[in-house]
Design a protein around this motif. Structure first.
Motif, mmCIF file in Angstrom:
data_model
loop_
_atom_site.group_PDB
_atom_site.id
_atom_site.type_symbol
_atom_site.label_atom_id
_atom_site.label_comp_id
_atom_site.label_asym_id
_atom_site.label_seq_id
_atom_site.Cartn_x
_atom_site.Cartn_y
_atom_site.Cartn_z
ATOM 1 N N ASP A 23 0.812 -1.216 0.000
ATOM 2 C CA ASP A 23 0.000 0.000 0.000
ATOM 3 C C ASP A 23 0.845 1.266 0.000
ATOM 4 O O ASP A 23 0.339 2.347 0.237
ATOM 5 C CB ASP A 23 -0.952 -0.007 1.189
ATOM 6 C CG ASP A 23 -0.215 -0.059 2.515
ATOM 7 O OD1 ASP A 23 0.985 -0.392 2.517
ATOM 8 O OD2 ASP A 23 -0.845 0.212 3.538
ATOM 9 N N ALA A 24 2.147 1.146 -0.236
ATOM 10 C CA ALA A 24 3.049 2.292 -0.278
ATOM 11 C C ALA A 24 3.873 2.237 -1.565
ATOM 12 O O ALA A 24 3.991 1.197 -2.189
ATOM 13 C CB ALA A 24 3.979 2.289 0.929
ATOM 14 N N ILE A 25 4.432 3.381 -1.923
ATOM 15 C CA ILE A 25 5.325 3.465 -3.081
ATOM 16 C C ILE A 25 6.739 3.609 -2.537
ATOM 17 O O ILE A 25 7.015 4.503 -1.743
ATOM 18 C CB ILE A 25 4.992 4.686 -3.966
ATOM 19 C CG1 ILE A 25 3.524 4.725 -4.342
ATOM 20 C CG2 ILE A 25 5.901 4.711 -5.200
ATOM 21 C CD1 ILE A 25 3.050 3.593 -5.213
ATOM 22 N N GLY A 26 7.633 2.726 -2.958
ATOM 23 C CA GLY A 26 9.023 2.791 -2.532
ATOM 24 C C GLY A 26 9.834 3.608 -3.517
ATOM 25 O O GLY A 26 9.621 3.533 -4.724
ATOM 26 N N HIS A 37 15.398 2.804 1.338
ATOM 27 C CA HIS A 37 14.418 3.470 0.483
ATOM 28 C C HIS A 37 13.409 4.235 1.321
ATOM 29 O O HIS A 37 13.295 4.019 2.528
ATOM 30 C CB HIS A 37 13.708 2.458 -0.421
ATOM 31 C CG HIS A 37 12.802 1.528 0.322
ATOM 32 N ND1 HIS A 37 13.266 0.389 0.923
ATOM 33 C CD2 HIS A 37 11.471 1.585 0.571
ATOM 34 C CE1 HIS A 37 12.248 -0.224 1.516
ATOM 35 N NE2 HIS A 37 11.143 0.477 1.319
ATOM 36 N N LEU A 38 12.708 5.136 0.669
ATOM 37 C CA LEU A 38 11.595 5.840 1.286
ATOM 38 C C LEU A 38 10.316 5.100 0.942
ATOM 39 O O LEU A 38 10.180 4.594 -0.176
ATOM 40 C CB LEU A 38 11.482 7.268 0.740
ATOM 41 C CG LEU A 38 12.647 8.209 0.974
ATOM 42 C CD1 LEU A 38 12.401 9.521 0.244
ATOM 43 C CD2 LEU A 38 12.832 8.461 2.454
ATOM 44 N N ALA A 39 9.379 5.063 1.854
ATOM 45 C CA ALA A 39 8.065 4.485 1.590
ATOM 46 C C ALA A 39 7.040 5.608 1.711
ATOM 47 O O ALA A 39 6.921 6.232 2.764
ATOM 48 C CB ALA A 39 7.751 3.366 2.573
ATOM 49 N N LEU A 40 6.354 5.898 0.613
ATOM 50 C CA LEU A 40 5.394 6.994 0.583
ATOM 51 C C LEU A 40 3.995 6.468 0.307
ATOM 52 O O LEU A 40 3.818 5.568 -0.524
ATOM 53 C CB LEU A 40 5.772 7.989 -0.522
ATOM 54 C CG LEU A 40 7.168 8.601 -0.442
ATOM 55 C CD1 LEU A 40 7.496 9.328 -1.733
ATOM 56 C CD2 LEU A 40 7.248 9.544 0.741
ATOM 57 N N ALA A 41 2.997 7.081 0.947
ATOM 58 C CA ALA A 41 1.609 6.770 0.618
ATOM 59 C C ALA A 41 1.378 7.182 -0.840
ATOM 60 O O ALA A 41 2.001 8.137 -1.320
ATOM 61 C CB ALA A 41 0.665 7.532 1.544
ATOM 62 N N PRO A 42 0.525 6.467 -1.563
ATOM 63 C CA PRO A 42 0.314 6.789 -2.983
ATOM 64 C C PRO A 42 -0.015 8.258 -3.246
ATOM 65 O O PRO A 42 0.498 8.848 -4.203
ATOM 66 C CB PRO A 42 -0.842 5.873 -3.384
ATOM 67 C CG PRO A 42 -0.703 4.700 -2.471
ATOM 68 C CD PRO A 42 -0.238 5.283 -1.160
ATOM 69 N N GLU A 43 -0.823 8.875 -2.394
ATOM 70 C CA GLU A 43 -1.161 10.291 -2.625
ATOM 71 C C GLU A 43 0.039 11.197 -2.392
ATOM 72 O O GLU A 43 0.203 12.212 -3.073
ATOM 73 C CB GLU A 43 -2.363 10.728 -1.781
ATOM 74 C CG GLU A 43 -2.186 10.584 -0.294
ATOM 75 C CD GLU A 43 -2.529 9.205 0.254
ATOM 76 O OE1 GLU A 43 -2.436 9.064 1.488
ATOM 77 O OE2 GLU A 43 -2.856 8.274 -0.499
ATOM 78 N N LEU A 48 4.552 14.375 -4.855
ATOM 79 C CA LEU A 48 5.982 14.523 -5.124
ATOM 80 C C LEU A 48 6.247 14.595 -6.625
ATOM 81 O O LEU A 48 6.979 15.464 -7.101
ATOM 82 C CB LEU A 48 6.762 13.361 -4.502
ATOM 83 C CG LEU A 48 8.256 13.304 -4.822
ATOM 84 C CD1 LEU A 48 8.987 14.510 -4.263
ATOM 85 C CD2 LEU A 48 8.857 12.009 -4.291
ATOM 86 N N VAL A 49 5.638 13.718 -7.375
ATOM 87 C CA VAL A 49 5.830 13.709 -8.831
ATOM 88 C C VAL A 49 5.360 15.035 -9.441
ATOM 89 O O VAL A 49 6.043 15.611 -10.295
ATOM 90 C CB VAL A 49 5.107 12.506 -9.470
ATOM 91 C CG1 VAL A 49 5.080 12.633 -10.987
ATOM 92 C CG2 VAL A 49 5.767 11.210 -9.046
ATOM 93 N N GLN A 50 4.228 15.547 -8.987
ATOM 94 C CA GLN A 50 3.723 16.813 -9.518
ATOM 95 C C GLN A 50 4.675 17.967 -9.200
ATOM 96 O O GLN A 50 4.910 18.833 -10.046
ATOM 97 C CB GLN A 50 2.327 17.111 -8.965
ATOM 98 C CG GLN A 50 1.259 16.176 -9.512
ATOM 99 C CD GLN A 50 1.241 16.166 -11.032
ATOM 100 O OE1 GLN A 50 1.229 17.199 -11.684
ATOM 101 N NE2 GLN A 50 1.275 14.959 -11.610
ATOM 102 N N ARG A 51 5.241 17.975 -7.997
ATOM 103 C CA ARG A 51 6.208 19.024 -7.640
ATOM 104 C C ARG A 51 7.466 18.929 -8.491
ATOM 105 O O ARG A 51 8.020 19.937 -8.935
ATOM 106 C CB ARG A 51 6.580 18.944 -6.168
ATOM 107 C CG ARG A 51 5.456 19.411 -5.264
ATOM 108 C CD ARG A 51 5.909 19.568 -3.870
ATOM 109 N NE ARG A 51 6.717 20.782 -3.789
ATOM 110 C CZ ARG A 51 7.118 21.326 -2.648
ATOM 111 N NH1 ARG A 51 6.794 20.755 -1.516
ATOM 112 N NH2 ARG A 51 7.827 22.398 -2.637
ATOM 113 N N ILE A 52 7.934 17.715 -8.735
ATOM 114 C CA ILE A 52 9.128 17.531 -9.566
ATOM 115 C C ILE A 52 8.873 18.016 -10.983
ATOM 116 O O ILE A 52 9.724 18.656 -11.582
ATOM 117 C CB ILE A 52 9.566 16.057 -9.551
ATOM 118 C CG1 ILE A 52 10.095 15.683 -8.159
ATOM 119 C CG2 ILE A 52 10.605 15.768 -10.636
ATOM 120 C CD1 ILE A 52 10.315 14.210 -7.939
#
Length: 56
Positions: A23-26, A37-43, A48-52
């Motif tokens: 349920d997380a994105i690594g 690695h970092l584990a981030l909630a999908p949202e 993060l992707v939008q900011r990048i």
């Protein structure tokens, strides 16, 4: 399964790999896959992707 961008090369540079094992994105450094690695909630990952994408 970790995935790296098709744009990535093996000549150095700054690349990350991503995986969605549960349920997380690594997110990890492709040059140091054993370094953790970092584990981030999908949202959070989507934010993060939008900011990048907005970076100059």
């Amino acid at each position: 399964m970790w995935r790296k961008s098709n744009e990535s090369t093996n000549q150095g540079g700054e690349c990350v790999e991503v995986a969605a094992p549960s349920d997380a994105i690594g997110v990890r450094d492709s040059k140091d896959p054993e370094g953790g690695h970092l584990a981030l909630a999908p949202e959070r990952f989507a934010a993060l992707v939008q900011r990048i994408k907005r970076l100059p």
